[in-house]
Design a protein around this motif. Structure first.
Motif, PDB file in Angstrom:
ATOM      1  N   ILE A 325      10.288  -3.875   4.483  1.00 16.32           N
ATOM      2  CA  ILE A 325      10.592  -3.727   3.048  1.00 16.32           C
ATOM      3  C   ILE A 325       9.331  -4.005   2.226  1.00 16.32           C
ATOM      4  N   LEU A 326       8.614  -5.072   2.578  1.00 13.90           N
ATOM      5  CA  LEU A 326       7.364  -5.386   1.875  1.00 13.90           C
ATOM      6  C   LEU A 326       6.344  -4.262   2.050  1.00 13.90           C
ATOM      7  N   GLY A 327       6.256  -3.705   3.264  1.00 13.80           N
ATOM      8  CA  GLY A 327       5.334  -2.610   3.529  1.00 13.80           C
ATOM      9  C   GLY A 327       5.668  -1.371   2.719  1.00 13.80           C
ATOM     10  N   THR A 328       6.948  -1.069   2.622  1.00 15.46           N
ATOM     11  CA  THR A 328       7.380   0.092   1.838  1.00 15.46           C
ATOM     12  C   THR A 328       6.985  -0.070   0.380  1.00 15.46           C
ATOM     13  N   LEU A 329       7.202  -1.257  -0.167  1.00 15.57           N
ATOM     14  CA  LEU A 329       6.838  -1.511  -1.566  1.00 15.57           C
ATOM     15  C   LEU A 329       5.341  -1.355  -1.782  1.00 15.57           C
ATOM     16  N   LEU A 330       4.543  -1.843  -0.847  1.00 11.32           N
ATOM     17  CA  LEU A 330       3.080  -1.736  -0.951  1.00 11.32           C
ATOM     18  C   LEU A 330       2.635  -0.276  -1.004  1.00 11.32           C
ATOM     19  N   PHE A 331       3.168   0.565  -0.114  1.00 11.82           N
ATOM     20  CA  PHE A 331       2.779   1.968  -0.052  1.00 11.82           C
ATOM     21  C   PHE A 331       3.303   2.755  -1.262  1.00 11.82           C
TER      22      PHE A 331
END
Length: 443
Positions: A325-331
């Motif tokens: 979820i954190l990775g998705t937000l970053l991208f």
């Protein structure tokens, strides 16, 4: 007298933290190396960055063979230790070193004779072919450091020690990061300098791995036992071969996607290569978590402890989802900033920003699939993990990418990743239901 193994005595949250956190941290450092390496290469030229991106499938094949075999080694050794068959565990470790020698020789052959013909399929540009071929050959011919460090890491990890594998990976990655600018810029070796720094880092990791193995409390290796054992090799590859195929499919997938993208521009290939470096920051911690989950599941499967297996799966799933979820937000929120790390041109921004946002939609379903696949590998049902990978990357992703690229252009290639991941999740759930009923439910 054998010590009590923490796999059977430690609480699951503490055990998963002890097993996974060091691996997650070391894989983050490995991801940092991947990104820093490409940042340095991008400073040389965009052609150099494209060359490394074209060479990626060859490197991925090497990693697939080493990690796939390592998964089989880890699964078998953790099960033997869980069953209390310590002498058999020693033979597994000895056979592992023999396999390391054989696979190293195989990649020397691939580097010498197959690298250039393979790369020539994707480009007829003389300079690009020269750079990508020399980079690939160095990484493949001097691959013994990579292979042995991964194999020994899996052996040590199966005994319940994840700090030493972390230290090994950190040693290799930090050595690599330090040497990159020296070989690339000071010695003016360019792309070849990046490859040389890579193999030196791998050899440093292997050297430390051999030292740790010699001091391990749970497995002892005798030189005379480093020879082929057909039964152990069969057991290793029963889980390892599907994992090798599963990871090698990534080589085929990247090659096919590169073939689709090169029809648009070489910049599109560079963007795809940059994406793979960046997504490693998200996926590597989850793979580190997965590497901690597999030996816990394997040990408790061998010890017939269903409760601890289920608790491990649930906790692993929650942590994996949070990371993704954190990775998705970053991208989604910072694609321009991420691309700027690689000396991006306006053309790279134009292609790359929608690419990062579209492909990152696959992260969350991937988190669930990765943890479910861990149960397949830990229980000796590697065939299921192979099938999920084939369905996701070959049956769905590549045909979908080709068709959508013809219908809606280059953005169709990026959308296909999320579509394929949904199918991968669906089949992961189907196979997990089967594994649970056949192998876990009645423990």
């Amino acid at each position: 007298m054998q010590k009590t193994n923490i796999m059977q005595s430690e609480t699951i949250p503490r055990l998963l933290f002890k097993m996974s956190f060091p691996m997650m941290l070391s894989m983050l450092i490995q991801a940092l190396y991947n990104v820093v390496d490409s940042i340095f290469v991008a400073m040389v030229s965009e052609t150099a960055l494209t060359a490394v991106s074209l060479a990626f499938p060859m490197q991925n094949l090497l990693i697939a063979a080493a990690v796939g075999t390592g998964v089989g080694i880890n699964s078998l050794l953790s099960r033997r230790l869980g069953e209390g068959r310590h002498e058999e565990a020693n033979h597994v470790a000895s056979t592992t070193l023999f396999l390391g020698l054989v696979i190293s020789c195989l990649f020397i052959f691939i580097g010498l004779f197959l690298a250039k013909p393979f790369l020539n399929i994707f480009t007829q540009d003389a300079e690009l072919l020269k750079l990508s071929t020399s980079y690939s050959r160095i990484c493949l011919i001097i691959s013994f450091g990579c292979i042995f460090s991964i194999f020994i890491e899996k052996l040590i990890q199966a005994t319940g020690n994840s700090v030493q594998p972390m230290t090994m990976q950190l040693t290799g990655a930090i050595t690599n990061i330090v040497l990159d600018p020296i070989f690339i810029f000071v010695f003016k070796l360019g792309v070849n300098g990046a490859a040389i720094a890579t193999v030196i880092g791998q050899i440093a990791s292997m050297s430390l791995a051999l030292y740790f193995l010699s001091k391990n409390d749970y497995i002892q290796i005798k030189i005379k036992d480093i020879r082929p054992n057909a039964r152990i090799i069969k057991d290793i590859f029963q889980v390892g071969l599907p994992s090798i195929v599963m990871n090698s499919i990534g080589t085929i997938m990247v090659s096919l996607i590169n073939g689709i993208l090169i029809a648009f521009s070489s910049t599109a290939v560079s963007v795809f290569g940059v994406y793979f470096k960046l997504q490693s920051f998200v996926f590597m911690p989850v793979f580190g978590l997965n590497n901690g989950v597999i030996p816990i599941l394997g040990f408790n499967y061998g010890a017939k402890n269903k409760k601890r297996m289920i608790s491990t799966m649930k906790l692993g799933l929650v942590v994996a989802l949070l990371i993704m979820i954190l990775g998705t937000l970053l991208f989604q929120l910072m694609p321009r900033q991420l691309l700027s790390l690689f000396s991006a041109t306006e053309e790279m921004y134009k292609i790359g920003i929608p690419a990062l946002r579209s492909i990152s939609l696959c992260f969350i379903p991937a988190a669930i699939s990765i943890i479910l696949i861990a149960s397949f590998q830990a229980t000796g049902f590697g065939f299921a993990s192979m099938m999920v990978s084939i369905i996701r990357q070959l049956v769905v992703l590549c045909p979908c990418a080709y068709l959508l690229s013809k219908l809606i252009g280059i953005n169709g290639v990026w959308y296909s990743f999320a579509i394929a991941e949904v199918f991968g999740l669906l089949f992961s759930i189907i196979f997990f239901t089967h594994v649970y009923k056949e192998k876990i439910k009645n423990l």
